[in-house]
Design a protein around this motif. Sequence first.
Motif, PDB file in Angstrom:
ATOM      1  N   PHE A 235      43.766  32.551  26.406  1.00  0.00           N
ATOM      2  CA  PHE A 235      43.821  33.218  27.907  1.00  0.00           C
ATOM      3  C   PHE A 235      43.767  34.431  27.799  1.00  0.00           C
ATOM      4  O   PHE A 235      45.145  35.154  28.544  1.00  0.00           O
ATOM      5  CB  PHE A 235      45.204  32.842  28.813  1.00  0.00           C
ATOM      6  CG  PHE A 235      44.919  30.744  29.128  1.00  0.00           C
ATOM      7  CD1 PHE A 235      44.056  30.177  29.973  1.00  0.00           C
ATOM      8  CD2 PHE A 235      46.337  30.120  27.921  1.00  0.00           C
ATOM      9  CE1 PHE A 235      43.983  28.730  29.888  1.00  0.00           C
ATOM     10  CE2 PHE A 235      46.064  28.909  28.725  1.00  0.00           C
ATOM     11  CZ  PHE A 235      45.144  27.983  28.682  1.00  0.00           C
ATOM     12  N   PRO A 236      42.882  34.944  27.495  1.00  0.00           N
ATOM     13  CA  PRO A 236      43.137  37.015  26.848  1.00  0.00           C
ATOM     14  C   PRO A 236      43.300  36.959  28.498  1.00  0.00           C
ATOM     15  O   PRO A 236      43.848  38.717  28.439  1.00  0.00           O
ATOM     16  CB  PRO A 236      41.595  36.619  25.838  1.00  0.00           C
ATOM     17  CG  PRO A 236      41.147  35.920  26.573  1.00  0.00           C
ATOM     18  CD  PRO A 236      41.479  34.468  26.479  1.00  0.00           C
ATOM     19  N   THR A 237      42.355  36.496  29.120  1.00  0.00           N
ATOM     20  CA  THR A 237      42.325  37.496  30.704  1.00  0.00           C
ATOM     21  C   THR A 237      43.715  37.140  31.325  1.00  0.00           C
ATOM     22  O   THR A 237      43.570  38.790  32.000  1.00  0.00           O
ATOM     23  CB  THR A 237      41.331  36.394  31.716  1.00  0.00           C
ATOM     24  OG1 THR A 237      41.749  35.949  32.019  1.00  0.00           O
ATOM     25  CG2 THR A 237      40.023  36.861  31.057  1.00  0.00           C
ATOM     26  N   HIS A 238      44.706  36.873  30.659  1.00  0.00           N
ATOM     27  CA  HIS A 238      45.959  37.428  32.028  1.00  0.00           C
ATOM     28  C   HIS A 238      46.861  36.814  30.864  1.00  0.00           C
ATOM     29  O   HIS A 238      48.187  37.006  31.661  1.00  0.00           O
ATOM     30  CB  HIS A 238      46.264  35.928  32.688  1.00  0.00           C
ATOM     31  CG  HIS A 238      45.639  34.904  33.236  1.00  0.00           C
ATOM     32  ND1 HIS A 238      44.532  34.060  32.403  1.00  0.00           N
ATOM     33  CD2 HIS A 238      46.665  33.405  32.814  1.00  0.00           C
ATOM     34  CE1 HIS A 238      44.256  32.729  32.150  1.00  0.00           C
ATOM     35  NE2 HIS A 238      45.901  32.299  32.164  1.00  0.00           N
ATOM     36  N   VAL A 239      47.106  36.428  29.220  1.00  0.00           N
ATOM     37  CA  VAL A 239      47.753  36.018  29.134  1.00  0.00           C
ATOM     38  C   VAL A 239      47.687  36.959  27.688  1.00  0.00           C
ATOM     39  O   VAL A 239      46.367  37.235  26.621  1.00  0.00           O
ATOM     40  CB  VAL A 239      48.075  34.931  28.641  1.00  0.00           C
ATOM     41  CG1 VAL A 239      49.524  34.590  27.241  1.00  0.00           C
ATOM     42  CG2 VAL A 239      48.930  33.950  29.773  1.00  0.00           C
ATOM     43  N   ARG A 240      49.131  37.868  27.642  1.00  0.00           N
ATOM     44  CA  ARG A 240      49.247  38.801  25.796  1.00  0.00           C
ATOM     45  C   ARG A 240      50.238  38.298  25.036  1.00  0.00           C
ATOM     46  O   ARG A 240      51.653  38.249  25.966  1.00  0.00           O
ATOM     47  CB  ARG A 240      48.665  40.420  26.522  1.00  0.00           C
ATOM     48  CG  ARG A 240      48.002  40.857  26.589  1.00  0.00           C
ATOM     49  CD  ARG A 240      47.862  42.345  26.441  1.00  0.00           C
ATOM     50  NE  ARG A 240      49.006  42.426  26.853  1.00  0.00           N
ATOM     51  CZ  ARG A 240      49.786  43.800  26.697  1.00  0.00           C
ATOM     52  NH1 ARG A 240      49.606  44.062  25.762  1.00  0.00           N
ATOM     53  NH2 ARG A 240      50.271  44.540  27.880  1.00  0.00           N
ATOM     54  N   VAL A 258      51.990  37.344  31.321  1.00  0.00           N
ATOM     55  CA  VAL A 258      51.448  36.540  32.017  1.00  0.00           C
ATOM     56  C   VAL A 258      51.065  37.969  32.969  1.00  0.00           C
ATOM     57  O   VAL A 258      51.999  38.098  33.948  1.00  0.00           O
ATOM     58  CB  VAL A 258      51.860  35.578  32.659  1.00  0.00           C
ATOM     59  CG1 VAL A 258      51.043  34.807  33.327  1.00  0.00           C
ATOM     60  CG2 VAL A 258      52.519  34.537  31.251  1.00  0.00           C
ATOM     61  N   GLY A 259      49.978  38.465  33.408  1.00  0.00           N
ATOM     62  CA  GLY A 259      49.380  39.023  34.510  1.00  0.00           C
ATOM     63  C   GLY A 259      48.139  39.231  34.577  1.00  0.00           C
ATOM     64  O   GLY A 259      47.667  39.477  33.448  1.00  0.00           O
ATOM     65  N   VAL A 260      47.508  39.904  35.904  1.00  0.00           N
ATOM     66  CA  VAL A 260      46.417  40.631  36.155  1.00  0.00           C
ATOM     67  C   VAL A 260      46.677  41.641  36.706  1.00  0.00           C
ATOM     68  O   VAL A 260      47.350  41.859  37.376  1.00  0.00           O
ATOM     69  CB  VAL A 260      45.696  39.402  36.152  1.00  0.00           C
ATOM     70  CG1 VAL A 260      44.154  39.746  36.910  1.00  0.00           C
ATOM     71  CG2 VAL A 260      45.701  37.994  36.246  1.00  0.00           C
ATOM     72  N   HIS A 261      45.992  42.258  36.024  1.00  0.00           N
ATOM     73  CA  HIS A 261      45.877  43.963  36.433  1.00  0.00           C
ATOM     74  C   HIS A 261      44.978  44.277  37.367  1.00  0.00           C
ATOM     75  O   HIS A 261      43.390  43.927  37.095  1.00  0.00           O
ATOM     76  CB  HIS A 261      46.136  45.218  35.553  1.00  0.00           C
ATOM     77  CG  HIS A 261      48.017  45.053  35.467  1.00  0.00           C
ATOM     78  ND1 HIS A 261      48.078  45.825  34.097  1.00  0.00           N
ATOM     79  CD2 HIS A 261      48.687  44.067  35.116  1.00  0.00           C
ATOM     80  CE1 HIS A 261      49.115  45.605  33.891  1.00  0.00           C
ATOM     81  NE2 HIS A 261      49.740  44.513  34.749  1.00  0.00           N
ATOM     82  N   PRO A 262      44.592  45.067  39.001  1.00  0.00           N
ATOM     83  CA  PRO A 262      43.408  45.419  38.953  1.00  0.00           C
ATOM     84  C   PRO A 262      42.733  46.248  38.104  1.00  0.00           C
ATOM     85  O   PRO A 262      43.625  47.575  37.664  1.00  0.00           O
ATOM     86  CB  PRO A 262      43.686  45.477  40.463  1.00  0.00           C
ATOM     87  CG  PRO A 262      45.197  46.591  40.300  1.00  0.00           C
ATOM     88  CD  PRO A 262      45.515  45.083  39.764  1.00  0.00           C
ATOM     89  N   THR A 263      41.401  46.326  38.282  1.00  0.00           N
ATOM     90  CA  THR A 263      40.840  47.356  37.117  1.00  0.00           C
ATOM     91  C   THR A 263      39.571  48.318  37.843  1.00  0.00           C
ATOM     92  O   THR A 263      38.590  49.338  37.179  1.00  0.00           O
ATOM     93  CB  THR A 263      39.740  46.183  36.303  1.00  0.00           C
ATOM     94  OG1 THR A 263      39.294  45.401  37.511  1.00  0.00           O
ATOM     95  CG2 THR A 263      40.901  45.678  35.419  1.00  0.00           C
TER      96      THR A 263
END
Length: 601
Positions: A235-240, A258-263
């Motif tokens: 899940f590279p889009t929201h997990v590091r 776990v999180g998603v930032h606006p780009t």
Amino acid sequence: MAIRSAVATSLTLRLLFIALLSICLASLVSGATSQSYRRLEPKSGIAKVSEEHYPHHQLSSWRRLSNRIIQKVLGYPESVKSLASSSVSRGGDGQPTHRLRTRYSEDIVLRFNCSTADEAWALSEACEILFLDVWEFGESFVDVRLSKDTVSPLLSLLPESLQDAHAPIMQDLDLAQAVYNSYPQTFSSSTRPHDNQLSNPNTASSNTEDANIFFQNYQPLSVILPWMRLMASIFPTHVRMINVGKTFENREIPALKVGVHPTNSEKPLPPRKTIIVTGGIHAREWISTSSVNYLAYSLATQYGKSQLITSLIESFDWIFVPSVNPDGYVYTWNDDRLWRKSRQPTSLRFCSGIDLDRSFGYHWDGAVTSDNPCSESFAGEEPFGAIETGTFVDWVRNQTTNHNAEVVAFLDLHSYSQEVLYPYSYSCTASPPSLENLQELAMGLAKAMRLSSGHYYKVVSACEGNVMPISEKAPRKSSLPQGGGSALDWFYGEMGVRYAFQIKLRDTGSYGFLLPKEHIVPTGKEVLEAALHLARHMRGDFDYLKIPERGPSMISTNWRKPSRGESSRFSEENIGGLDGPQTGEILDQDDQWELRRRKRR
């Protein structure tokens, strides 16, 4: 042409391998199907997929191949050293090894029922004199682990009223057996479940998480680390995967972010609201580590599937730290299942370890244990004297100072006793400025967990352990050395985190720290519901009903004076009139009145 053909062949093989790997990883995430159950391979402390099957089903060649590839991708070691899996000391089927029996068979855990503060203090002092391991303490009980031949010396130090006020917990299991059962076990021909057991809904669930390989057993650090790396790669889009500190033995303290930032925003972004969830600060509390992993797994895999979870991941960064104490956690697998502290040396060569939850700098009271490094609550020689707490705090401060993060909530998972604790831990006389808000949300967390499983979690101030009032008007006092230097107080008092809680997970004493693996998923589900409720509250999803102040007639009709000992423990069990978490949380009038009464007190 030959070169082009070779390149094309190589590229085709690579694509086939990538496709095969992708399918295997997807199989891991979704959990194993109901066509197979899991077992442990010999000499292995981790769960593997068995080639046994449910009745009328058979594993395909593809399934067997994919299972093997999954195990390779995860990096599972061929064997895991543990107290329960030593090939030279393994007992018979389902029986503790010789090494376990040597260490634990002569020990017992007694629950003392204390009815006065004087009794609690006497027991506390006796435990300090005899260097006993206090497992847990509550409003009217203390659980103490001791050797059987120490029972008489302990009783000789206690008042007459405590001579018969005790009984063993885990009455149907000796301690060595309970320790052995907490490790992953190997199915033999005599212990393998029969077909009728596998098809029984009480023993085999169709739920994906229930059947997931990773949550079938407690897992050692050597499995948790590759699992975390795998989650980040799937899940590279929201997990590091990140590191939030170092240990004395030079291990990194791993975490999943776990999180998603606006780009697509050209405007400066406000500080990113962050929720930190930690477990394993005390090494032997394995259920806390597995629950953090379950929570991370649930959020990561439901992003894009669950509208609620997707929105919460977009609203907050989540930091999941399965074990703040990796050194101690590894030690519980290799040497002593009931080890609590870190592994950092002290001034006494034969007494290693610092209690990490007494090592934080906010109202650190290390003087209480400074002359006894052997104490299970030894706080070190100075604030942040434990390398783990010092480096973790540095990471938190760096995030808030240099990386545009704002920590808005902190959940610290422990075991056991099923309680939701709010600040302060260091003192029962000091009241946090936002006491009413803390109590209100704590009740909501307890309510969410109860709705998930039916298990009750009490809501109580973290300072209140085994404490009893001297009289009806006298202030309560803590009977056991405790409180200062906790992570809970540091986040709330030093970092200004508005909502900080410690949750003591299952159970209430039947197994203590040796909670059977069957509780891993149910406990994880309780924590998930609590975390979702916390985040929704922070986001403002709930519209709390405002109740006007009441007159004397309403007080006499609807409010009763709590019984002795009840007034300072605001139990979630007495909450009524709450809607479920999906429709909003509304406190009924009695709860609102009780909150106001406590605030004025």
